[in-house]
Design a protein around this motif. Structure first.
Motif, PDB file in Angstrom:
ATOM      1  N   ALA A   1       9.022  17.307  50.935  1.00  0.00           N
ATOM      2  CA  ALA A   1       9.434  16.473  49.799  1.00  0.00           C
ATOM      3  C   ALA A   1       8.255  16.191  48.867  1.00  0.00           C
ATOM      4  N   LEU A   2       7.122  15.808  49.433  1.00  0.00           N
ATOM      5  CA  LEU A   2       5.951  15.508  48.618  1.00  0.00           C
ATOM      6  C   LEU A   2       5.407  16.773  47.937  1.00  0.00           C
ATOM      7  N   SER A   3       5.528  17.903  48.621  1.00  0.00           N
ATOM      8  CA  SER A   3       5.099  19.169  48.017  1.00  0.00           C
ATOM      9  C   SER A   3       5.954  19.503  46.788  1.00  0.00           C
ATOM     10  N   PHE A   4       7.256  19.227  46.892  1.00  0.00           N
ATOM     11  CA  PHE A   4       8.136  19.470  45.745  1.00  0.00           C
ATOM     12  C   PHE A   4       7.862  18.476  44.623  1.00  0.00           C
ATOM     13  N   VAL A   5       7.447  17.269  44.977  1.00  0.00           N
ATOM     14  CA  VAL A   5       7.050  16.308  43.940  1.00  0.00           C
ATOM     15  C   VAL A   5       5.882  16.863  43.135  1.00  0.00           C
ATOM     16  N   LEU A   6       4.853  17.339  43.810  1.00  0.00           N
ATOM     17  CA  LEU A   6       3.686  17.899  43.123  1.00  0.00           C
ATOM     18  C   LEU A   6       4.080  19.123  42.303  1.00  0.00           C
ATOM     19  N   GLY A   7       4.946  19.974  42.861  1.00  0.00           N
ATOM     20  CA  GLY A   7       5.385  21.162  42.128  1.00  0.00           C
ATOM     21  C   GLY A   7       6.137  20.810  40.855  1.00  0.00           C
ATOM     22  N   SER A   8       7.023  19.814  40.933  1.00  0.00           N
ATOM     23  CA  SER A   8       7.793  19.421  39.747  1.00  0.00           C
ATOM     24  C   SER A   8       6.923  18.710  38.719  1.00  0.00           C
ATOM     25  N   VAL A   9       5.885  18.023  39.167  1.00  0.00           N
ATOM     26  CA  VAL A   9       4.991  17.313  38.252  1.00  0.00           C
ATOM     27  C   VAL A   9       4.241  18.294  37.351  1.00  0.00           C
ATOM     28  N   ILE A  10       3.725  19.366  37.906  1.00  0.00           N
ATOM     29  CA  ILE A  10       2.867  20.277  37.133  1.00  0.00           C
ATOM     30  C   ILE A  10       3.591  21.537  36.664  1.00  0.00           C
ATOM     31  N   SER A  11       4.907  21.598  36.866  1.00  0.00           N
ATOM     32  CA  SER A  11       5.631  22.805  36.461  1.00  0.00           C
ATOM     33  C   SER A  11       5.908  22.913  34.964  1.00  0.00           C
TER      34      SER A  11
ATOM     35  N   THR B   1       8.560  27.873  39.465  1.00  0.00           N
ATOM     36  CA  THR B   1       7.192  27.368  39.604  1.00  0.00           C
ATOM     37  C   THR B   1       7.137  26.191  40.564  1.00  0.00           C
ATOM     38  N   THR B   2       8.100  25.280  40.435  1.00  0.00           N
ATOM     39  CA  THR B   2       8.157  24.122  41.347  1.00  0.00           C
ATOM     40  C   THR B   2       8.243  24.573  42.793  1.00  0.00           C
ATOM     41  N   THR B   3       9.105  25.547  43.062  1.00  0.00           N
ATOM     42  CA  THR B   3       9.302  26.019  44.434  1.00  0.00           C
ATOM     43  C   THR B   3       8.064  26.722  44.979  1.00  0.00           C
ATOM     44  N   ILE B   4       7.480  27.626  44.179  1.00  0.00           N
ATOM     45  CA  ILE B   4       6.315  28.380  44.647  1.00  0.00           C
ATOM     46  C   ILE B   4       5.136  27.447  44.899  1.00  0.00           C
ATOM     47  N   VAL B   5       4.898  26.521  43.983  1.00  0.00           N
ATOM     48  CA  VAL B   5       3.807  25.561  44.177  1.00  0.00           C
ATOM     49  C   VAL B   5       4.054  24.696  45.401  1.00  0.00           C
ATOM     50  N   ALA B   6       5.307  24.285  45.615  1.00  0.00           N
ATOM     51  CA  ALA B   6       5.636  23.462  46.781  1.00  0.00           C
ATOM     52  C   ALA B   6       5.363  24.213  48.081  1.00  0.00           C
ATOM     53  N   VAL B   7       5.768  25.490  48.136  1.00  0.00           N
ATOM     54  CA  VAL B   7       5.527  26.289  49.340  1.00  0.00           C
ATOM     55  C   VAL B   7       4.030  26.454  49.586  1.00  0.00           C
ATOM     56  N   PHE B   8       3.282  26.707  48.511  1.00  0.00           N
ATOM     57  CA  PHE B   8       1.838  26.891  48.636  1.00  0.00           C
ATOM     58  C   PHE B   8       1.159  25.608  49.104  1.00  0.00           C
ATOM     59  N   VAL B   9       1.510  24.484  48.483  1.00  0.00           N
ATOM     60  CA  VAL B   9       0.887  23.200  48.837  1.00  0.00           C
ATOM     61  C   VAL B   9       1.236  22.805  50.259  1.00  0.00           C
ATOM     62  N   HIS B  10       2.490  23.035  50.656  1.00  0.00           N
ATOM     63  CA  HIS B  10       2.906  22.680  52.018  1.00  0.00           C
ATOM     64  C   HIS B  10       2.142  23.480  53.071  1.00  0.00           C
TER      65      HIS B  10
ATOM     66  N   ILE C   1      -1.971  22.253  52.545  1.00  0.00           N
ATOM     67  CA  ILE C   1      -2.345  20.887  52.926  1.00  0.00           C
ATOM     68  C   ILE C   1      -1.384  20.420  54.016  1.00  0.00           C
ATOM     69  N   PRO C   2      -1.806  20.384  55.245  1.00  0.00           N
ATOM     70  CA  PRO C   2      -0.899  20.057  56.356  1.00  0.00           C
ATOM     71  C   PRO C   2      -0.250  18.681  56.231  1.00  0.00           C
ATOM     72  N   SER C   3      -0.929  17.724  55.638  1.00  0.00           N
ATOM     73  CA  SER C   3      -0.385  16.363  55.541  1.00  0.00           C
ATOM     74  C   SER C   3       0.712  16.234  54.488  1.00  0.00           C
ATOM     75  N   PHE C   4       0.927  17.281  53.675  1.00  0.00           N
ATOM     76  CA  PHE C   4       1.974  17.252  52.656  1.00  0.00           C
ATOM     77  C   PHE C   4       3.282  17.752  53.246  1.00  0.00           C
ATOM     78  N   GLY C   5       4.278  16.871  53.339  1.00  0.00           N
ATOM     79  CA  GLY C   5       5.603  17.303  53.755  1.00  0.00           C
ATOM     80  C   GLY C   5       6.295  18.064  52.639  1.00  0.00           C
TER      81      GLY C   5
END
Length: 536
Positions: free
Chosen positions: A112-122, A94-103, A106-110
């Motif tokens: 690392a930050l995308s993986f932060v969001l993915g791990s937060v809500i996973s 879930t962390t990985t899929i959400v990170a790929v989707f967010v990245h 949202i272009p401004s999300f690198g």
């Protein structure tokens, strides 16, 4: 002093909400979150910040310890492969899929930050799920899997979160180094939990037979071990979970009966208050979260949050249906769905997120090592908050209706009967083998054997009557309700005689304890009738 006053007012509001919960017919976590949102939007109460340190070091340890203490170790071991798949495999996927989707979204999300969001809500919050399904009969193994998942997924998600934050702050990340550290941190937490539990049991003989000291020591343990584990770079979550399971496994032979009763009541009240406060505080965080969000972006970010919510639901559905979590042994069951498919469906829809996810988002540092500000920190907070709200409100409100709609087979109602029968048979056998030289003991033994024999006959009659009509259940309920009225009448007479000075307080308190125990037993019997009676 101002913070204390806020806590007092929030506690008063919590009591009021709990008092009207049954009339509103809504699960308590959802009701508290909505109430917190109303309070924050109407400014009826000053906003109170959700301190990540308070959540991680004050709220999380006792909640995890209580859940671990009440987890059946044999059931947990039986379901460990399924629990591990959800708590580790599903969380990382879930962390990985959400990170790929967010990245990509949202272009401004690198990365690392995308993986932060993915791990937060996973990680799902099973406290919310089990609170919502508390009064609804569901298969025991579903509860075991949900609670076991919550015990481990916080550890996996928070460890992944730490590595993602390190990557954001330092700008460097190594997959192999992160994998090695993950294993090291996890094993460290497990070893520490066993070691501290072993030391406590060895030192326990110095505080034995003092229920107050025992209770106080056990209450301190989860806070102490979590703080120590995190200080040493180990997983505080796993340390607390392993410690709770280790002490629970040994609680039957280590702690006295008074201590177990006292601990049970204390922990029940403590966890009830903590869960209530954190869900209410969760809803009150909206003003702080949107303070740094431009008003023009709010609708767009809400839409992003809804899309991420759909991804969370879809990923959980796909993973659960792709892996053989449950046996297909009941394909011949009646209805359109087998029992296994019903359990899949309930488990898939039990992915509510909670306060730990929001606390992790709040814990995201403001600046990186170079001193630059993490510009998207407020966006991470807002999206996390929106996703949590969608899961709690949409899934939380519909989950009880889903369970009632598909009607999974409840637990085997014969468990209590078989346990009572086994203990009666063993007791009678023990008394028959008991040899007493004193004729008084011999006479007492014969009386006790006769009494237990009568109880066995009553138990068998009760078993034969379980398949009777609803009228029998109603008659039993009426009998117990009459007993409650009788107990209430005795309490009134007890109070009246005490106030008139007829009996001393010590004598009155002992009789009051007997009445309380009697009332508790009656209420338990009524709850059993309500639980085993078929739903209309």
């Amino acid at each position: 002093m101002e913070e204390l006053q806020r806590i007092i007012w929030i506690s008063i509001i919590l009591i009021i909400i709990i008092s009207v919960k049954d009339k509103i017919k809504m699960a308590l976590p959802i009701l508290l979150v909505i109430a917190g949102l109303v309070l924050s939007l109407t400014h009826l109460l000053p906003s109170m910040d959700l301190n990540p340190e308070m959540i991680f070091y004050v709220v999380l340890p006792p909640i995890l310890f209580d859940a671990a203490w009440n987890t059946s170790i044999p059931d947990f071991k039986k379901e460990l492969p399924r629990i591990s798949l959800l708590a580790f495999g599903l969380v990382f996927l879930t962390t990985t899929i959400v990170a790929v989707f967010v990245h990509s979204l949202i272009p401004s999300f690198g990365w690392a930050l995308s993986f932060v969001l993915g791990s937060v809500i996973s990680p799902p919050d099973a406290v919310a799920a089990t609170s919502i399904t508390k009064n609804i009969p569901i298969p025991k193994r579903l509860t075991t899997i949900l609670e076991g998942e919550s015990l481990l997924n916080d550890a996996s998600a928070l460890i992944a979160y730490k590595f993602a934050v390190i990557a954001v702050v330092s700008g460097a990340f190594s997959l192999w180094e992160a994998s090695y550290q993950f294993i090291l941190v996890s094993l460290g937490g497990i070893v520490m939990g066993i070691f501290i539990g072993f030391l406590f049991l060895k030192a326990h003989r110095f505080i034995n037979d003092n229920s107050n000291v025992e209770t106080f020591a056990v209450v301190l343990l989860p806070f102490a071990i979590y703080s120590l584990a995190e200080h040493l770079g180990c997983s505080g979550v796993l340390a607390v979970v392993v410690l709770g399971m280790y002490l629970s496994w040994n609680s039957f032979s280590v702690f006295t009966a008074n201590s177990r009763i006292q601990m049970g009541h204390f922990w029940e009240v403590m966890i009830f208050i903590l869960n209530g406060l954190v869900f209410l505080l969760l809803g009150m965080q909206l003003p702080k979260i949107i303070s740094d969000i431009p008003s023009l972006q709010i609708l767009t970010l809400i839409f992003y949050g809804f899309l991420i919510f759909l991804i969370l639901v879809l990923v959980r559905f796909v993973v659960l249906f792709a892996f053989p979590l449950f046996d297909k042994r009941d394909r011949n069951s009646k209805g359109n769905h087998s029992q296994a498919n019903k359990e899949y469906l309930i488990l898939s829809w039990s992915g509510m997120r909670g306060v730990v996810s929001l606390a992790a988002a709040f814990a995201l540092p403001v600046n990186i090592h170079s001193g630059q500000t993490i510009e998207q920190r407020s966006t991470v907070l807002f999206i996390s908050f929106i996703v949590i709200l969608f899961t709690l409100i949409i899934q939380g409100i519909t989950l009880p209706r889903l369970i009632k709609l598909i009607k999974p087979e409840p637990n085997d109602s014969n468990d209590e009967y078989r346990l009572n029968k086994l203990l009666l048979e063993k007791s009678i056998s023990y008394l028959h083998q008991f040899s007493a030289n004193d004729h008084i003991f011999q006479e007492a033994r014969d009386v006790m054997i006769s009494k237990l024999g009568n109880e066995e006959i009553q138990l068998l009659n009760k078993k034969e009557n379980t398949s009777g009509t609803d009228r029998q259940s109603e008659c039993k309920k009426a009998y117990f309700q009459l007993e409650l009225r009788l107990a209430a009448y005795q309490r009134e007479e007890l109070e009246k005689n005490y106030q008139q000075g007829v009996f001393p307080l010590e004598t009155v308190r002992r009789k009051e304890w007997e009445l309380d125990f009697w009332i508790t037993t009656i209420q338990h019997e009524i709850e059993q009738i309500n639980y085993t009676s078929p739903n209309p």
